[in-house]
Design a protein around this motif. Structure first.
Motif, PDB file in Angstrom:
ATOM      1  N   ARG A 125       0.810  -1.217   0.000  1.00 18.21           N
ATOM      2  CA  ARG A 125       0.000   0.000   0.000  1.00 18.21           C
ATOM      3  C   ARG A 125       0.848   1.273   0.000  1.00 18.21           C
ATOM      4  O   ARG A 125       0.316   2.364  -0.029  1.00 18.21           O
ATOM      5  N   THR A 126       2.167   1.130   0.011  1.00 21.89           N
ATOM      6  CA  THR A 126       3.007   2.324   0.103  1.00 21.89           C
ATOM      7  C   THR A 126       3.218   2.953  -1.267  1.00 21.89           C
ATOM      8  O   THR A 126       3.217   2.277  -2.282  1.00 21.89           O
ATOM      9  N   ASP A 127       3.403   4.244  -1.263  1.00 22.26           N
ATOM     10  CA  ASP A 127       3.804   4.939  -2.481  1.00 22.26           C
ATOM     11  C   ASP A 127       5.145   5.628  -2.259  1.00 22.26           C
ATOM     12  O   ASP A 127       5.559   6.473  -3.039  1.00 22.26           O
ATOM     13  N   ASP A 128       5.837   5.240  -1.177  1.00 19.30           N
ATOM     14  CA  ASP A 128       7.142   5.799  -0.848  1.00 19.30           C
ATOM     15  C   ASP A 128       8.180   5.190  -1.795  1.00 19.30           C
ATOM     16  O   ASP A 128       8.491   4.007  -1.722  1.00 19.30           O
ATOM     17  N   GLU A 129       8.728   6.007  -2.667  1.00 19.72           N
ATOM     18  CA  GLU A 129       9.647   5.526  -3.704  1.00 19.72           C
ATOM     19  C   GLU A 129      10.906   4.891  -3.118  1.00 19.72           C
ATOM     20  O   GLU A 129      11.420   3.910  -3.653  1.00 19.72           O
TER      21      GLU A 129
ATOM     22  N   ILE B  73      11.227   3.200  -0.263  1.00 17.75           N
ATOM     23  CA  ILE B  73      10.897   1.847   0.210  1.00 17.75           C
ATOM     24  C   ILE B  73      10.724   0.908  -0.967  1.00 17.75           C
ATOM     25  O   ILE B  73      11.217  -0.223  -0.963  1.00 17.75           O
ATOM     26  N   ILE B  74      10.026   1.357  -1.988  1.00 21.69           N
ATOM     27  CA  ILE B  74       9.814   0.523  -3.175  1.00 21.69           C
ATOM     28  C   ILE B  74      11.168   0.143  -3.794  1.00 21.69           C
ATOM     29  O   ILE B  74      11.396  -1.021  -4.144  1.00 21.69           O
ATOM     30  N   ASN B  75      12.074   1.107  -3.901  1.00 19.47           N
ATOM     31  CA  ASN B  75      13.406   0.830  -4.468  1.00 19.47           C
ATOM     32  C   ASN B  75      14.182  -0.159  -3.608  1.00 19.47           C
ATOM     33  O   ASN B  75      14.854  -1.048  -4.133  1.00 19.47           O
ATOM     34  N   TRP B  76      14.122  -0.014  -2.272  1.00 17.91           N
ATOM     35  CA  TRP B  76      14.811  -0.942  -1.384  1.00 17.91           C
ATOM     36  C   TRP B  76      14.279  -2.357  -1.545  1.00 17.91           C
ATOM     37  O   TRP B  76      15.055  -3.311  -1.643  1.00 17.91           O
ATOM     38  N   VAL B  77      12.968  -2.489  -1.533  1.00 18.30           N
ATOM     39  CA  VAL B  77      12.364  -3.821  -1.647  1.00 18.30           C
ATOM     40  C   VAL B  77      12.754  -4.457  -2.978  1.00 18.30           C
ATOM     41  O   VAL B  77      13.134  -5.630  -3.024  1.00 18.30           O
TER      42      VAL B  77
END
Length: 127
Positions: A92-96, A98-102
């Motif tokens: 549910r995140t839109d934090d770029e 966090i998305i890049n880390w994952v």
């Protein structure tokens, strides 16, 4: 309404109170109307099995406690529960960042993952 249902209503109110939410916000979270939540808390309606199931899953409430008042209010959190909850948050995140880390972690080699794990343990002081 039976005495058992009344105590379930009281436990329902306690759960909502523990979330810190107003009736209207809690109602939205569990797909009810504010009036329905008010009716349950004022013992005019009982808690359906569907609503009980939603609350137990969403808030980690022990279903046996909710039904009977026996045992702990909250279910113990297992590693699988923690993982599922965190995956849900990540979806549910839109934090770029966090998305890049994952994505980076998911796409890297096992050797690098071991180094990342050791680094994280050091900075988080995990033994």
């Amino acid at each position: 309404m039976t005495e058992k249902e009344i105590t379930i209503c009281e436990r329902f109110a306690l759960i909502r109170s523990n979330t810190g939410m107003k009736q209207s916000d809690f109602a939205k979270e569990i797909t009810l109307t504010q009036g329905h939540v008010s009716d349950i808390e004022n013992k005019r309606k009982s808690v359906s099995n569907r609503v009980m199931e939603i609350i137990c899953l969403k808030y980690g409430v022990n279903k046996n406690w909710f039904k009977t008042g026996k045992g702990d209010m909250y279910s113990p959190i297992t590693p699988d529960d923690r993982y599922a909850s965190n995956v849900g948050k990540l979806q549910r995140t839109d934090d770029e960042i966090i998305i890049n880390w994952v994505n980076a972690i998911a796409e890297t080699s096992p050797e690098v993952l071991k180094q990342v794990e050791e680094f994280m343990k050091k900075i988080l002081d995990i033994k």
